[in-house]
Design a protein around this motif. Structure first.
Motif, mmCIF file in Angstrom:
data_model
loop_
_atom_site.group_PDB
_atom_site.id
_atom_site.type_symbol
_atom_site.label_atom_id
_atom_site.label_comp_id
_atom_site.label_asym_id
_atom_site.label_seq_id
_atom_site.Cartn_x
_atom_site.Cartn_y
_atom_site.Cartn_z
ATOM 1 N N UNK A 25 0.840 -1.207 0.000
ATOM 2 C CA UNK A 25 0.000 0.000 0.000
ATOM 3 C C UNK A 25 0.874 1.256 0.000
ATOM 4 N N UNK A 26 1.804 1.334 0.955
ATOM 5 C CA UNK A 26 2.678 2.513 1.031
ATOM 6 C C UNK A 26 3.615 2.589 -0.173
ATOM 7 N N UNK A 27 4.087 1.436 -0.642
ATOM 8 C CA UNK A 27 5.002 1.427 -1.780
ATOM 9 C C UNK A 27 4.336 2.013 -3.017
ATOM 10 N N UNK A 28 3.057 1.679 -3.233
ATOM 11 C CA UNK A 28 2.355 2.224 -4.401
ATOM 12 C C UNK A 28 2.201 3.733 -4.290
ATOM 13 N N UNK A 29 1.990 4.236 -3.069
ATOM 14 C CA UNK A 29 1.877 5.682 -2.871
ATOM 15 C C UNK A 29 3.239 6.362 -3.044
ATOM 16 N N UNK A 30 4.271 5.753 -2.480
ATOM 17 C CA UNK A 30 5.611 6.324 -2.586
ATOM 18 C C UNK A 30 6.076 6.385 -4.038
ATOM 19 N N UNK A 31 5.676 5.400 -4.819
ATOM 20 C CA UNK A 31 6.051 5.348 -6.240
ATOM 21 C C UNK A 31 5.436 6.518 -7.010
ATOM 22 N N UNK A 32 4.166 6.836 -6.710
ATOM 23 C CA UNK A 32 3.474 7.891 -7.462
ATOM 24 C C UNK A 32 3.655 9.280 -6.849
ATOM 25 N N UNK A 33 4.168 9.347 -5.621
ATOM 26 C CA UNK A 33 4.363 10.638 -4.943
ATOM 27 C C UNK A 33 5.814 10.747 -4.463
ATOM 28 N N UNK A 34 6.749 10.966 -5.372
ATOM 29 C CA UNK A 34 8.184 10.921 -5.026
ATOM 30 C C UNK A 34 8.644 12.002 -4.063
ATOM 31 N N UNK A 35 7.885 13.120 -3.932
ATOM 32 C CA UNK A 35 8.299 14.192 -3.019
ATOM 33 C C UNK A 35 7.712 14.020 -1.624
ATOM 34 N N UNK A 59 13.791 0.757 -6.163
ATOM 35 C CA UNK A 59 14.720 1.877 -6.014
ATOM 36 C C UNK A 59 14.102 3.084 -5.327
ATOM 37 N N UNK A 60 13.145 2.844 -4.439
ATOM 38 C CA UNK A 60 12.463 3.951 -3.755
ATOM 39 C C UNK A 60 13.269 4.421 -2.548
ATOM 40 N N UNK A 61 13.471 5.727 -2.459
ATOM 41 C CA UNK A 61 14.215 6.298 -1.325
ATOM 42 C C UNK A 61 13.302 7.078 -0.375
ATOM 43 N N UNK A 62 12.015 7.176 -0.716
ATOM 44 C CA UNK A 62 11.094 7.986 0.094
ATOM 45 C C UNK A 62 10.149 7.151 0.941
#
Length: 486
Positions: A25-35, A59-62
């Protein structure tokens, strides 16, 4: 924002999920909202390991995940968050942990932050609790979740088949449908776990109040409406000034078993009777189609529009009809209401239509859209517009998030929080092929072989006959969902 809360911008928000599970769930949000930045906590190490590996693969850093006991969380260590989520958690934990969860919201929400909690509710859960009790007694000697699920399902099936026609039988049959509709891990968690504590809504509201929090809305806004109720209950609920008791009585009339509630700090002044001007802040989206093949836009002849789940609405106002039509034409993308109405006005002008009082007509259309938002689920409203492409190329390529979920989950996250369920093998096979190198011809040839090898002989001819059309429809749907790169 619809009800007067100047909520933090989601594009740069800090988000916490309690009991984040596998983290998708969070990963999908982090992917579409990089800031924006995201933190998920869960007690299970296996969940956290899965989530960390998935985030690393993308490769998500957020987004960050921590194995953590909620009882040990402190404001000093974690800080404050603009949005805090607890989905499928609060009804399934001991009372002392529930109290700690509400305390986390009280302490860690930012000044204008929003909390979300989903939970089981009465009166609807009285029925489910009865069948749950039967299932737990019958499976008392089952040693593992899989055995418990299968034993419960088989016994409930036997009950359904061997109980005389009655309200009791219909209740059991409804529960059996859930056993066939959901993954066994969901049934085990929701129906068979040791702890399951539903609330009446007023009790949940009292919990919020005790922690200096207040009810904001249901995440599905239309579920707060009595627009389609018969006159007597509509009058009764409409006479109630207290919004908590209004919501409670809505549950009485709907038999609601589950809520997804949004809330905020108690001292924020809210307005649950918004004016249409509030809609100027939102982007609209809707998969709306017209029912009639011979449309009449420039008169007040009623026209029916249908959306998701075959929900219908009938409109007579010319500008509103044109706006809904235009909204359906751009489905997948979102548009500010003023821009949509400008597009609709130009569309009407092509038919020679000219309003006597353009401002009045605009106000009527906006008021109609407010009624649609508050009273049914035909349209989506969003506080931001996603940067996605809805165009379909000759060689479509699935984005990285969709490719990861295809491997690890039974659903795919699309733009604006939409979800595509992977309900059949052909759908999954199409998605697997979308690597950016396959043309329509390649897809068709591969799927013909797949159907020949995996579909029963009596069904092959039907699948093959409509394969090309089905591929094109699926690809168009995927493009509109924002699943493709470029």
């Amino acid at each position: 924002r619809l009800f007067g809360l100047d909520a933090p911008d989601i594009e740069t928000a800090r988000v916490l999920e309690l009991g984040c599970g596998n983290g998708l769930n969070l990963i999908s949000q982090a992917y579409s909202l990089p800031k924006a930045s995201f933190l998920g906590v869960d007690l299970a190490k296996t969940h956290i390991d899965f989530a960390v590996d998935s985030a690393r693969e993308l490769g998500l850093s957020n987004v960050e995940f921590k194995q953590c006991d909620l009882m040990e969380m402190t404001l000093e260590e974690f800080g404050r968050f603009d949005y805090i989520i607890a989905h499928g958690l609060i009804s399934w934990i001991p009372e002392i942990v529930r109290e700690k969860t509400f305390l986390i919201y009280e302490e860690m929400l930012t000044e204008k932050g929003v909390g979300y909690i989903s939970y089981n509710t009465y009166p609807g859960w009285h029925y489910r609790q009865m069948v749950r009790g039967i299932a737990r007694i019958h499976t008392r000697n089952a040693e593992n979740p899989h055995e418990k699920f299968e034993t419960a399902r088989d016994f409930i099936k036997m009950l359904t088949e061997n109980t005389s026609e009655s309200v009791y039988k219909s209740i059991i049959a409804d529960e059996l449908n859930d056993y066939h509709s959901y993954h066994e891990s969901v049934i085990y968690h929701d129906n068979l776990a040791e702890i399951n504590e539903p609330y009446y809504f007023y009790e949940f509201a009292e919990k919020l109040n005790a922690h200096d929090l207040q009810f904001l809305a249901e995440s599905q806004i239309f579920s707060m409406s009595t627009f389609n109720y018969p006159p007597e209950p509509k009058k009764l609920i409409g006479s109630m000034e207290d919004k908590i008791w209004r919501e409670q009585y809505i549950d009485f009339f709907t038999g609601r078993p589950f809520r997804q509630t949004l809330f905020c700090l108690k001292d924020i002044k809210l307005n649950h009777n918004p004016k249409f001007s509030v809609l100027d802040k939102f982007y609209f989206a809707a998969p709306i189609k017209t029912v009639s093949e011979t449309l009449e836009f420039v008169t007040e002849r009623p026209e029916k529009f249908v959306g998701l789940k075959d929900k219908e609405i009938e409109i007579t106002h010319p500008l509103t009809k044109a706006a809904l039509y235009c909204l359906g034409e751009i489905w997948g993308d979102a548009i500010l209401l003023d821009e949509l109405l400008q597009k609709a006005r130009k569309f009407l002008e092509e038919f020679g239509y000219s309003a006597e009082n353009p401002q009045k007509e605009t106000d009527i259309a906006k008021n109609n859209f407010l009624k649609i938002v508050l009273n049914n689920e035909l349209t989506e409203i969003h506080s931001y517009r996603e940067n996605i492409s809805t165009k379909l190329s000759n060689k479509p390529k699935l984005n990285k998030l969709a490719r990861l979920q295809l491997k690890k989950d039974n659903k795919i996250s699309a733009a604006y929080g939409r979800v595509i369920k992977l309900e059949n093998p052909i759908l999954k096979e199409i998605l697997k092929m979308l690597d950016g190198n396959k043309t329509r011809k390649d897809l068709h040839e591969h799927l013909e072989k797949f159907v020949a090898m995996n579909i029963e002989p009596e069904g092959r001819e039907i699948f093959s006959a409509k394969l090309s059309d089905d591929i094109e429809k699926r690809l168009t749907d995927f493009a509109r969902a924002g699943l493709f790169v470029g």
